[in-house]
Scaffold this motif. Structure first.
Motif, mmCIF file in Angstrom:
data_model
loop_
_atom_site.group_PDB
_atom_site.id
_atom_site.type_symbol
_atom_site.label_atom_id
_atom_site.label_comp_id
_atom_site.label_asym_id
_atom_site.label_seq_id
_atom_site.Cartn_x
_atom_site.Cartn_y
_atom_site.Cartn_z
ATOM 1 N N LYS A 142 17.490 5.542 14.247
ATOM 2 C CA LYS A 142 16.533 4.434 14.316
ATOM 3 C C LYS A 142 15.210 4.808 14.999
ATOM 4 N N PRO A 143 15.205 5.479 16.189
ATOM 5 C CA PRO A 143 13.923 5.804 16.827
ATOM 6 C C PRO A 143 13.019 6.688 15.955
ATOM 7 N N ARG A 144 13.616 7.602 15.184
ATOM 8 C CA ARG A 144 12.817 8.484 14.312
ATOM 9 C C ARG A 144 12.104 7.660 13.231
ATOM 10 N N ILE A 145 12.839 6.709 12.656
ATOM 11 C CA ILE A 145 12.259 5.846 11.620
ATOM 12 C C ILE A 145 11.182 4.949 12.238
ATOM 13 N N GLU A 146 11.475 4.406 13.432
ATOM 14 C CA GLU A 146 10.514 3.543 14.122
ATOM 15 C C GLU A 146 9.213 4.292 14.404
ATOM 16 N N ASN A 147 9.333 5.547 14.817
ATOM 17 C CA ASN A 147 8.160 6.365 15.113
ATOM 18 C C ASN A 147 7.270 6.504 13.874
ATOM 19 N N LYS A 148 7.911 6.775 12.744
ATOM 20 C CA LYS A 148 7.183 6.949 11.477
ATOM 21 C C LYS A 148 6.466 5.643 11.082
ATOM 22 N N LEU A 149 7.176 4.516 11.221
ATOM 23 C CA LEU A 149 6.609 3.212 10.848
ATOM 24 C C LEU A 149 5.457 2.819 11.769
ATOM 25 N N VAL A 150 5.611 3.069 13.083
ATOM 26 C CA VAL A 150 4.562 2.734 14.060
ATOM 27 C C VAL A 150 3.303 3.553 13.771
ATOM 28 N N ARG A 151 3.488 4.844 13.493
ATOM 29 C CA ARG A 151 2.340 5.727 13.203
ATOM 30 C C ARG A 151 1.603 5.259 11.956
ATOM 31 N N ARG A 152 2.373 4.994 10.892
ATOM 32 C CA ARG A 152 1.754 4.596 9.624
ATOM 33 C C ARG A 152 0.961 3.293 9.787
ATOM 34 N N GLU A 153 1.527 2.359 10.544
ATOM 35 C CA GLU A 153 0.870 1.056 10.716
ATOM 36 C C GLU A 153 -0.408 1.185 11.542
ATOM 37 N N PHE A 154 -0.368 1.981 12.610
ATOM 38 C CA PHE A 154 -1.525 2.112 13.504
ATOM 39 C C PHE A 154 -2.660 2.889 12.827
ATOM 40 N N ASP A 155 -2.298 3.750 11.867
ATOM 41 C CA ASP A 155 -3.305 4.542 11.151
ATOM 42 C C ASP A 155 -4.049 3.710 10.107
#
Length: 307
Positions: free
Chosen positions: A51-64
């Motif tokens: 879950k944390p790995r997926i969350e990291n990817k989603l947070v990065r994509r959204e903030f970009d």
């Protein structure tokens, strides 16, 4: 109300029995289905380690990404424990902060300010606290569908996912539900996370019914005596749910919280500070013994934990 009277508007996004409530409140129900900012809902199956790995990817994509209104995408990650808030926040590449009731007031305010100023890509929070805080997020991620060791209700879930996407900030909201097949957070949980996910997504709102246990009945009656005196019974009868007024009044007299239909100084202090009877007696006992205030606060915290 009539000329010069007060008009009341009752708002809720999460009520099942609108008609019943409108009848009790003497109001006209109006249901509105539209949402100014559309929400996308996504379900992803993942175990607790992934879950944390997926969350990291989603947070990065959204903030970009930046909305047409000029705002970067920011994320609220909901999880079920304070420890997990810190664990996830540490694993995110972009700037983030844990946010929960264990942080002091100054730290919480700092996180709210940083989020509002777009200095944080994400906050990682427990369900209980973030319900009352205004984080202008474009994305919500459910790391867990539990609050502590209890599964979320449909109402809680809808309130939380409804935080994705704000008018004047975002073009759309995104919700990601990370579901662990067969996952549970405590041995007493009868259903698993995947079963709960589809119950929540189905979104059948539960009816709102107020159940007053003895302590809640005492607290409500004391408040109504304080503001209404002899009108306390009438005020109780107008509450949602049944309050056994007679029993509550006899307890209030026994506890020394009222004298006749007037609050005693002790009763007024109890209702002013929204204290439950057990907390009031614990404080009173300690004050009489001359206990250090910090020790009283620690005991109150323990009382909350036990409840």
């Amino acid at each position: 109300g009539g000329p010069g009277g007060t008009q009341w508007i009752y708002l809720s996004a999460t009520v099942g029995n609108t008609g019943t409530l409108a009848g009790v409140l003497d109001a006209t129900p109006i249901e509105f289905e539209e949402r100014p900012v559309p929400i996308e809902r996504h379900v992803t199956f993942a175990d607790g380690q992934e879950k944390p790995r997926i969350e990291n990817k989603l947070v990065r994509r959204e903030f970009d990404a930046t909305s047409s209104k000029g705002y970067r995408g920011q994320t609220i990650v909901f999880t079920n424990s304070r420890r997990r808030c810190h664990e996830i926040s540490r694993k995110l590449d972009y700037s983030s902060a844990p946010y929960h009731a264990g942080l002091d007031y100054g730290k919480r305010k700092q996180v709210e300010r940083q989020f509002a100023e777009q200095d944080l890509a994400a906050v990682v929070t427990t369900a209980a606290l973030a319900a009352g805080v205004d984080f202008p997020a474009s994305q919500v991620i459910f790391d867990s569908l539990a609050m502590g060791i209890e599964w979320l209700s449909v109402q809680e879930f809808e309130q939380m996912l409804g935080r994705a996407g704000r008018p004047d900030y975002h073009d759309r909201g995104r919700v990601f539900i990370l579901v662990e097949p067969d996952g549970v957070y405590h041995g007493s949980m009868e259903r698993t996370e995947d079963e709960v996910a589809f119950t929540l997504l189905k979104g059948d709102m539960e009816d709102v019914i107020a159940h007053y246990d003895a302590d809640a009945a005492i607290a409500e009656t004391l408040a109504n005596v304080t503001v209404g005196g002899t009108a306390a019974k009438r005020l109780n009868d107008r509450m949602l749910g049944d309050i056994p007024t007679k029993e509550a009044l006899s307890k209030l007299i026994e506890y020394g919280f009222i004298s006749g239909l007037e609050p005693t100084p002790l009763g007024r202090a109890v209702t002013t500070h929204f204290l439950q009877p057990d907390a009031a007696f614990l404080i009173l006992d300690h004050v009489r013994k001359g206990t250090d205030p910090y020790d009283i606060v620690a005991d109150l915290e323990l009382l909350d934990e036990e409840a």
